[in-house]
Design a protein around this motif. Structure first.
Motif, short mmCIF file in Angstrom:
data_model
loop_
_atom_site.label_atom_id
_atom_site.label_comp_id
_atom_site.label_asym_id
_atom_site.label_seq_id
_atom_site.Cartn_x
_atom_site.Cartn_y
_atom_site.Cartn_z
N THR A 176 0.85 -1.19 0.00
CA THR A 176 0.00 0.00 0.00
C THR A 176 0.88 1.24 0.00
N GLU A 177 0.45 2.26 -0.72
CA GLU A 177 1.20 3.50 -0.81
C GLU A 177 0.23 4.67 -0.90
N THR A 178 0.69 5.85 -0.49
CA THR A 178 -0.11 7.06 -0.61
C THR A 178 0.27 7.78 -1.89
N GLU A 183 -4.76 6.97 -0.07
CA GLU A 183 -4.21 5.64 0.17
C GLU A 183 -4.58 4.71 -0.97
N HIS A 186 -0.90 -0.96 -4.45
CA HIS A 186 0.01 -0.99 -5.59
C HIS A 186 0.02 -2.39 -6.19
N TRP A 223 -1.73 1.87 -9.25
CA TRP A 223 -2.07 2.24 -7.88
C TRP A 223 -3.56 2.56 -7.87
#
Length: 284
Positions: A176-178, A183, A186, A223
């Motif tokens: 997970t990435e911002t 949020e 990926h 994403w």
């Protein structure tokens, strides 16, 4: 017109190239639902069908010797209703050692393109910052190039590009990435070009096969947010000593946008019987 049509196509091609793909291993948590990676990308493609407007920051880089190296960087505002319209600002346009000084801006409204660039202004000699090009105004021999550019812009839409991702056999969730304060999960994988384009309409399929002809397999990263909307997509590929990377950051889904023609007093037309610009006008 031989150089003008490719110049218009260049602006749209930067947009057409924004795409992504799916099917494979791994799971991801989206809200309270855990989805397999392949299912999550399918859900993203379905969600994209509901998108009627968005904004995208775009970057395209190509390497492979002077003739095949270049960069396009800019921003696009897109709407599909009430009519297809795009407003593209390209801050950097450089290919094969040639640059478009000052970049360019291209507005597409229906069958009409409004283009603004120093190079085009010098070519037309109208003293107007904008040039209007409509396929109805062109001679038969010139019309083909302009219609191709317009067709490319019409064929680009978010659902079509994300459909490419659904051809992947190895997609997986990698964390997970911002992205842009949102949020996201990926996903990463690859897709075979020949199989991916089969999910597209025939005309769009032919165009993508040509655009990606030097890459048999394309690596992608997607994403997606908790609503399955694609917030960022990157593509990369290489073949025969050439490589490319493309990235799009997407925001403003289904938000109201305003895309209008430039003021009439700032718009000129092509010179009557216009051919190619004088030699050397395509270089700094």
């Amino acid at each position: 017109m031989r150089r003008l049509a490719p110049a218009l196509a260049l602006g749209t091609a930067a947009l057409i190239g924004v795409a992504g793909c799916a099917a494979g291993q791994g799971t991801a948590s989206l809200g309270n639902v855990r989805l397999a990676a392949a299912e999550a990308v399918q859900a993203s493609a379905q969600k994209a069908e509901e998108v009627t407007s968005y904004t995208a920051d775009l970057v395209f880089d190509a390497t492979g010797g002077q003739e095949r190296s270049g960069k396009i960087q800019g921003r696009m505002v897109y709407q599909s209703k009430p009519q297809l319209a795009t407003d593209i600002t390209l801050d950097v346009i450089s290919f094969g050692g040639q640059n478009v000084p000052g970049g360019a801006r291209v507005i597409l409204l229906g069958d009409t393109v409004y283009a603004k660039s120093e190079l085009l202004s010098r070519f037309t000699g109208t003293g107007k910052p904008w040039t209007k090009v409509s396929t109805a105004d062109l001679e038969a021999g010139e019309r083909a190039g302009a219609e191709e550019a317009l067709a490319q812009a019409r064929q680009f839409d978010l659902p079509g590009t994300v459909k490419l991702l659904t051809a992947s056999k190895d997609v997986k969730a990698v964390g997970t990435e911002t992205v842009g304060g949102v949020e996201t999960t990926h996903y990463s994988g690859t897709f075979p070009v020949a199989e991916a384009v089969q999910a597209l309409a025939p005309q769009e399929r032919e165009r993508l096969q040509k655009d990606l002809s030097q890459a048999k397999n394309v690596k992608f990263d997607l994403w997606a947010d908790a609503q399955n909307l694609p917030r960022k997509v990157t593509l990369s590929g290489s073949e025969d000593g050439a490589s490319f990377t493309m990235a799009a950051h997407l925001t403003g889904f289904n938000e109201p946008v305003t895309i209008t023609a430039p003021p009439a007093d700032q718009v000129g037309g092509l010179p009557e019987g216009a051919g190619a610009p004088p030699a050397g006008t395509g270089r700094d």
